[in-house]
Design an enzyme around this catalytic site. Sequence first.
Site, PDB file in Angstrom:
ATOM      1  CG  HIS A 117       2.146   0.003   4.467  1.00 26.04           C
ATOM      2  ND1 HIS A 117       1.940  -0.967   5.419  1.00 26.04           N
ATOM      3  CD2 HIS A 117       0.967   0.674   4.331  1.00 26.04           C
ATOM      4  CE1 HIS A 117       0.686  -0.880   5.870  1.00 26.04           C
ATOM      5  NE2 HIS A 117       0.086   0.111   5.224  1.00 26.04           N
ATOM      6  CG  ASP A 172      -2.028  -0.940   1.213  1.00 21.94           C
ATOM      7  OD1 ASP A 172      -2.045  -1.796   0.305  1.00 21.94           O
ATOM      8  OD2 ASP A 172      -2.896  -0.865   2.098  1.00 21.94           O
ATOM      9  CG  ASP A 173       0.040   3.761   2.237  1.00 24.72           C
ATOM     10  OD1 ASP A 173      -1.122   3.510   1.873  1.00 24.72           O
ATOM     11  OD2 ASP A 173       0.389   3.803   3.432  1.00 24.72           O
ATOM     12  CG  HIS A 211      -4.663   2.814  -0.545  1.00 24.90           C
ATOM     13  ND1 HIS A 211      -5.596   2.158   0.233  1.00 24.90           N
ATOM     14  CD2 HIS A 211      -3.632   3.112   0.293  1.00 24.90           C
ATOM     15  CE1 HIS A 211      -5.144   2.048   1.469  1.00 24.90           C
ATOM     16  NE2 HIS A 211      -3.961   2.635   1.540  1.00 24.90           N
ATOM     17  CG  HIS A 228      -3.646   7.051   2.952  1.00 28.64           C
ATOM     18  ND1 HIS A 228      -3.588   6.943   4.319  1.00 28.64           N
ATOM     19  CD2 HIS A 228      -3.408   5.792   2.492  1.00 28.64           C
ATOM     20  CE1 HIS A 228      -3.323   5.695   4.673  1.00 28.64           C
ATOM     21  NE2 HIS A 228      -3.204   4.977   3.575  1.00 28.64           N
TER      22      HIS A 228
END
Length: 281
Positions: A243, A98-99, A149, A153
């Site tokens: 991540h 993620d991210d 995503h 965020h």
Amino acid sequence: MTDNSFKRQQIINFVAIASSITACSIAPGISPQLGLNQPLSKIHTALQDPAKGQINPQLPPSVKVENPTFTVPDKFQGKTVYKVQPSNNEKVIALSIDDGPWPKTTLEMLDILKQNDVKATFFWVGQALEANPDLAKREIAEGHAIGNHTWHHWYRRMDEATAKSEIDRTADLIYKITGVKTSLFRPPGGFLNNGLAAYAKSQKDTVIMWSLTSADTDPHAKPQAFVNNVLKGAKPGFIVLMHDGGGDRQRTVQALPQIISGLKQQGYRFVTIPELLKMTQ
């Protein structure tokens, strides 16, 4: 010219034109069996000049490589998924990251994944994607799956218009940069009640959670702790949370090779989340 001669010439001309069209519709170096509906990574390899490692300059500009669309089986559309039960309890596992895309960290993780012949599923943040489009293109070219995503965020509760903007704005940029469409959505922080998941489900996207976390956002943990968390908790059909962005993820980079080798030693095979969803009983 007699009628028979004229008809014969028409047939010859038609065959010549048809042959020309067929030849031009297949890129040099690609067999008809490969075709343009094959995965991007296979076509990318086929177009390489082995001598120079460059795209074949003879490729007709009209040939367009089709980018993947990450869809899910009907049974998962508009649903929330934490894990699946693979057929025959096959030892498969999906790494989700993620991210990103994120400077340096994503690049290092892609190198590790490539060296180990592992495909993962990356959930992109719109702002990070906007800042690092080349990394995103590499992820696609190397066969990884992609999910949405959100743009900022954010964790906070938001109305439908804001949730729509967060998701659709990111989806639009993913398509603009990579040509990819995805039905996979992961809410930041795993929050399911702030409006984001509800909007995603209304669009028949699948809300992808996780069944096992590396806990790599723990600011005090050592890389070995991430490794232990995954190797001790792994089960067939699990989705692992990691991540590559949102902060300093160098410890995750350090842990990734051991996570991969340890899972392989346990007999696991790595799949993307779309592949995993298609393996359910």
